[in-house]
Write a protein that holds these residues in place. Structure first.
Motif, mmCIF file in Angstrom:
data_model
loop_
_atom_site.group_PDB
_atom_site.id
_atom_site.type_symbol
_atom_site.label_atom_id
_atom_site.label_comp_id
_atom_site.label_asym_id
_atom_site.label_seq_id
_atom_site.Cartn_x
_atom_site.Cartn_y
_atom_site.Cartn_z
ATOM 1 N N GLY A 180 -4.668 14.809 -9.478
ATOM 2 C CA GLY A 180 -4.432 16.026 -10.262
ATOM 3 C C GLY A 180 -4.421 15.807 -11.762
ATOM 4 N N LYS B 261 6.087 20.873 -7.216
ATOM 5 C CA LYS B 261 6.315 19.730 -6.321
ATOM 6 C C LYS B 261 7.409 18.786 -6.826
ATOM 7 C CE LYS B 261 2.836 16.762 -5.803
ATOM 8 N NZ LYS B 261 1.567 16.203 -5.273
ATOM 9 N N ASN C 238 2.110 20.548 -9.596
ATOM 10 C CA ASN C 238 2.961 19.387 -9.913
ATOM 11 C C ASN C 238 4.373 19.841 -10.280
ATOM 12 O OD1 ASN C 238 1.063 17.452 -9.456
ATOM 13 N ND2 ASN C 238 0.600 17.049 -11.600
ATOM 14 N N HIS D 132 -3.342 22.427 -11.154
ATOM 15 C CA HIS D 132 -2.766 21.084 -10.978
ATOM 16 C C HIS D 132 -1.420 20.965 -11.671
ATOM 17 C CE1 HIS D 132 -5.992 19.264 -8.818
ATOM 18 N NE2 HIS D 132 -6.881 19.556 -9.749
HETATM 19 MG MG LIG Z 1 -0.696 16.712 -8.575
#
Ligand SMILES: [Mg+2]
Ligand SMILES: Nc1ncnc2c1ncn2[C@@H]1O[C@H](COP(=O)(O)OP(=O)(O)OP(=O)(O)O)[C@@H](O)[C@H]1O
Length: 376
Positions: A318, A244, A241, A237
């Motif tokens: 997440g 992303k 992240n 996670h």
């Molecule tokens: Mg996430």
């Protein structure tokens, strides 16, 4: 009105007394009182002490009257106190009622939260079953050589979509378990460095697609007693992240260190892992709330739908899961960032502290592997 004691004898002589109605005078005579002592509280006349003749038959002396005046003063204090208590009874009852209402509201909220957790748990469980069937048959169809090649891309899309759906269902299921504190830890000694390496290997493709660089620099760490599957989810996670929320060509770094044994929080020491990125950053005002479930700042409709695309959308689970996993291990997670900025990209640092458990009497703490990796 003067607050002085008054004898019946004086009263009889008062012109004002003589002019009151005969019924009132009758009433006074009926009392057979010999002396009247007014009771004053805060200059307000609140009552009167009336005494009959003395048993000895003697008249009330000046001294008696002084004593009785003092008694009337005491009576005023006692009456005042009694009134105060009475005045307190009403707000007290109201307070008790308010407490009861609050308690009920609290219990209702708890029940509601429980229902929501139950719903998430049941829904994710029920939805996962048919999803597994779809995934299974899609895999079979993908291997079927007799199907025309044109359906392949479609099947691939179905497969990818259902896998993503399966992942979300899994996260929802885990969240429900964290909420109801039924998350089971299967603890073994874990080499955090190689575990992180394993997770990042799986994300190498996404890092390359986004033209980012991922640098892992982890020294040899003492083995942590943890649930490896949950720790994998945690770093999965944090890394997705980082990918992303960092633009193309950005940098992601994972570092770690062993923490000293001295603090009360970590009686046997701990390990700290920091996942840093050069992404959009997190506004200080949101730095706590991003760890709560379903929270995503900004306009959701503007998010893209891919898991690792820049600012791609997600369920917003997440970090809530990450927090739940870390806390179930007795650790702590937090973010450090100067703020959210899509022009200057201040970046974020996600810190994870995992406690170490007691190493048996002087037994040498085992150390994990050192990890140095660069993906570009
Ligand atoms: Mg996430
Ligand atoms: N590395 C990061 N940099 C900047 N913001 C971040 C970072 N990680 C998380 N955030 C912010 O915190 C929010 C919550 O993150 P979280 O991982 O819980 O949800 P998500 O990634 O949006 O969805 P999911 O993880 O369920 O797919 C994100 O929407 C984002 O705004």
């Amino acid at each position: 009105q003067e607050g002085r004691p008054l004898l019946q004898y004086d009263l009889d002589l008062l012109p004002a007394f003589r002019s009151v109605s005969s019924a009132e005078r009758e009433w006074f005579n009926h009392l057979e009182a010999e002396v009247y002592l007014p009771i004053y509280s805060k200059r307000e006349w609140i009552g009167m002490l009336a005494l009959g003749a003395k048993i000895s038959g003697n008249r009330y002396s000046e001294e008696d009257l002084v004593t009785l005046s003092a008694l009337a003063g005491q009576t005023a204090v006692a009456l005042d106190n009694a009134r105060l208590v009475e005045n307190l009874v009403v707000p007290n009852t109201e307070l008790r009622q308010a407490y009861r209402a609050l308690d009920k509201a609290n219990r209702d909220l708890e029940r509601l939260d429980q229902t929501k957790s139950d719903f998430i748990s049941i829904a994710s469980h029920e939805l996962r079953t048919p999803l597994t069937t779809i995934i299974g048959y899609t895999e079979m169809l993908l291997e079927d050589q007799e199907l025309p090649p044109s359906v392949h891309p479609m099947l691939k899309s179905i497969s990818k979509g259902t896998r993503r759906l399966h992942e979300i269902m899994d996260s929802m299921f885990d969240i429900a378990q964290i909420d109801t504190r039924t998350l089971q830890l299967h603890v073994t000694p874990v080499d955090t460095g190689s575990l992180i390496k394993e997770v990042s290997d799986g994300l190498e493709k996404s890092v390359k697609e986004r033209k980012q660089t991922l640098t892992i620099s982890i020294p040899s760490l003492p083995l942590a007693k943890a649930d490896p599957n949950l720790l994998k989810k945690l770093f999965q996670h944090l890394l997705t992240n980082a990918i992303k929320f960092t633009p193309n060509n950005g940098k992601i770094t994972i570092g770690a260190r062993t923490l000293p044994t001295r603090s009360a929080e970590l009686p046997h020491g701990g390990v700290e892992i920091v996942v840093s990125d050069t992404g959009v950053g997190v506004d200080p005002a949101s730095q706590d709330i991003i760890f709560s479930k379903f929270y995503q700042p900004g306009d959701l409709s503007k998010h893209s739908t891919s898991k690792t695309r820049f600012k791609g959308s997600g369920a917003g689970l997440g970090l809530a899961l990450s927090k739940g996993i870390v806390e179930a291990h007795g650790g702590r997670i937090w973010v450090e960032s100067k703020g959210y900025d899509e022009v200057n990209f201040p970046g974020s640092k996600f810190h994870v502290v995992l406690p170490l458990s007691n190493s048996k009497n002087g037994e040498e703490t085992k150390l994990g592997t050192e990890v140095k990796v660069q993906v570009a």
